[in-house]
Design an enzyme around this catalytic site. Structure first.
Site, short mmCIF file in Angstrom:
data_model
loop_
_atom_site.label_atom_id
_atom_site.label_comp_id
_atom_site.label_asym_id
_atom_site.label_seq_id
_atom_site.Cartn_x
_atom_site.Cartn_y
_atom_site.Cartn_z
N HIS A 74 9.09 -12.99 -0.82
CA HIS A 74 7.92 -13.91 -0.09
C HIS A 74 6.80 -13.04 -0.35
O HIS A 74 6.19 -11.92 0.52
CB HIS A 74 8.24 -14.05 1.49
N HIS A 76 2.07 -13.88 -1.29
CA HIS A 76 0.98 -14.61 -1.47
C HIS A 76 0.28 -13.90 -2.32
O HIS A 76 -0.73 -13.28 -2.02
CB HIS A 76 0.11 -14.75 -0.05
N GLU A 152 2.26 -24.70 -1.55
CA GLU A 152 2.10 -24.82 -0.14
C GLU A 152 1.37 -26.15 0.27
O GLU A 152 0.43 -26.58 -0.27
CB GLU A 152 1.22 -23.79 0.54
N HIS A 191 3.85 -25.38 5.14
CA HIS A 191 3.42 -24.03 5.56
C HIS A 191 3.94 -23.61 7.01
O HIS A 191 4.54 -22.37 6.97
CB HIS A 191 1.84 -24.23 6.15
N HIS A 218 7.28 -20.96 6.67
CA HIS A 218 7.01 -19.70 7.89
C HIS A 218 7.70 -20.17 9.12
O HIS A 218 7.07 -21.28 9.65
CB HIS A 218 5.58 -19.37 7.59
N GLU A 221 6.97 -16.63 13.42
CA GLU A 221 6.41 -15.14 13.19
C GLU A 221 5.82 -14.57 14.36
O GLU A 221 6.13 -13.26 14.56
CB GLU A 221 5.35 -15.55 12.12
N ASP A 332 5.06 -10.20 2.23
CA ASP A 332 3.97 -11.02 2.40
C ASP A 332 2.67 -10.67 1.67
O ASP A 332 2.87 -10.03 0.65
CB ASP A 332 3.77 -10.94 3.94
ZN LIG Z 1 3.67 -15.72 4.36
#
Ligand SMILES: [Zn+2]
Length: 393
Positions: A74, A76, A152, A191, A218, A221, A332
């Site tokens: 995972h 971005h 996304e 998302h 996600h 979190e 991340d």
């Molecule tokens: Zn993320």
């Protein structure tokens, strides 16, 4: 046994030793060794056994870990040009994620992809932001990476769900022809359960399930996400005032918040978990959430450095493992994780979970990651070619 080759030929077997060996089969072992002869793996196992079977092998300590390259399950990549900053979640989002918004885009995504390629990553699970359609084709064209590029989708208004879904489907359909065998595949990422309306979440889930598109969401979190589902308010709700957002949280999720409602239970009861999305973060969960995740057969991705840097809490690794949930690791974005090298997260997790067997972390970073990204894992076994990339550190 045949006589080993003389020690001065290039085919003298070499015994590489390490603290942890994960071959891709079974569990990881400690200590471990690999005998390599003429560039081909001749044997793996405990160093003592290998010393006995290959008495003429030259012995060399390779490093701490020998395993197939880990998977960054995972990230971005489109945020790879951001500067890293550790800040509490509710400061990080406006000051870093939004504050450095101008650094998000294709150049960062390609630089991040180059970085992952240079690191020899096993595969990647990358989220392409909802405004980053222009990144899909260049990322799908990468011949040096495998894994999933998740597009996304984000919209909290149920009355806009059909329109947003139609646009997302158009993006997916227009890019599917760019998928190539062995290269990155397309996926979908609603998302979060609080930024995607219940109606859009169902449309995306049904579509992804029907098309065989992998999904990442996600979930859980930050503790405030749990509060939002319980009360319909709290710091996430307050922070949403800077975005267009429905008048009540009940409109977003299509039901009233209630004391026992969690993000995971909500997704389960909405029918989303049945499509087996990968759930990212899962830091703030109840035992019932873990049981639901296990029952549905969903894998989870944990990002230990990012969760710590944003003060989100600690992913309950042992509880998920005990429930039989497949765990993978991700960095991340560099903006919250610090680097794209998931080995840094494995090393960090060893300090975060001092009582956890580090062999489980290594296995998760490899096997869990390949499971999440649906990619083939190389095995370290007799007859396979040796790769220096098998030495992690
Ligand atoms: Zn993320």
């Amino acid at each position: 046994m045949s006589d080993p080759a003389p020690s001065d030929t290039p085919h003298t077997p070499e015994l590489l030793t390490c603290d942890i060996l994960y071959t891709g089969m079974g569990g990881a072992q400690s200590p471990g060794g690999v005998v390599v002869s003429g560039g081909v793996i001749a044997a793996t196992g405990h160093p003592d056994t290998l010393r006995g079977n290959f008495p003429h092998a030259r012995e060399r300590r390779a490093g701490s870990i020998i395993a197939p390259p880990p998977v960054n399950a995972h990230t971005h990549l489109d945020m790879s040009a951001y500067d890293f900053q550790a800040l509490p979640y509710f400061r990080w989002i406006p000051e870093v994620a939004m504050g450095q918004r101008e650094k998000r885009g294709l150049a960062g995504a390609l630089a991040g992809a180059d970085n992952l390629s240079a690191l020899g990553v096993g595969a990647v699970g990358d989220i392409v932001g909802s405004h980053g359609q222009n990144m899909l084709a260049p990322l799908l064209a990468r011949t040096d990476l495998s894994g999933v590029v998740y597009f996304e989708v984000l919209n909290p208004f149920p009355e806009q769900a059909d329109e947003v879904f139609a646009a997302a489907r158009q993006v997916i359909e227009s890019h599917r022809k760019l998928e190539r065998p062995g290269g990155p595949r397309l996926g979908l990422s609603p998302h979060t359960p609080f930024t995607v309306s219940h109606r859009l979440m169902r449309l995306l889930t049904d579509y992804a399930a029907g098309e065989g598109l992998p999904m990442q969401i996600h979930v859980a979190e930050h503790p405030a996400e749990v509060e939002l589902f319980r009360t319909g308010g709290g710091p996430i709700w307050d922070s949403m005032t800077r975005f267009p957002y429905p008048t009540t949280f009940a409109e977003v999720i299509g039901r009233a918040p209630e004391a026992d409602l969690t993000p995971v239970r909500y997704l389960d009861e909405l029918g989303v978990l049945a499509a087996r999305p990968t759930l990212v973060h899962m830091v703030n969960v109840m035992p019932d959430d873990i049981a639901r995740t296990a029952r549905a057969g969903c894998a989870v991705v944990t990002c230990p450095r990012s969760n710590t840097h944003l003060e989100c809490g600690v992913f309950p690794w042992s509880a998920f493992a005990a429930a039989g949930v497949e765990i993978a690791l991700g960095t991340d974005s560099v903006a919250s994780g610090g680097s794209l090298d998931v080995r840094d997260d494995v090393a960090f997790a060893r300090t975060l979970y001092p009582h956890l067997d580090p062999r489980l972390l290594v296995r998760a970073a490899v096997k869990g990651g390949h499971r999440v990204t649906g990619t083939a894992m190389p095995f370290i076994r007799r007859g396979e070619l040796w790769q220096d990339a098998f030495i992690w550190a």
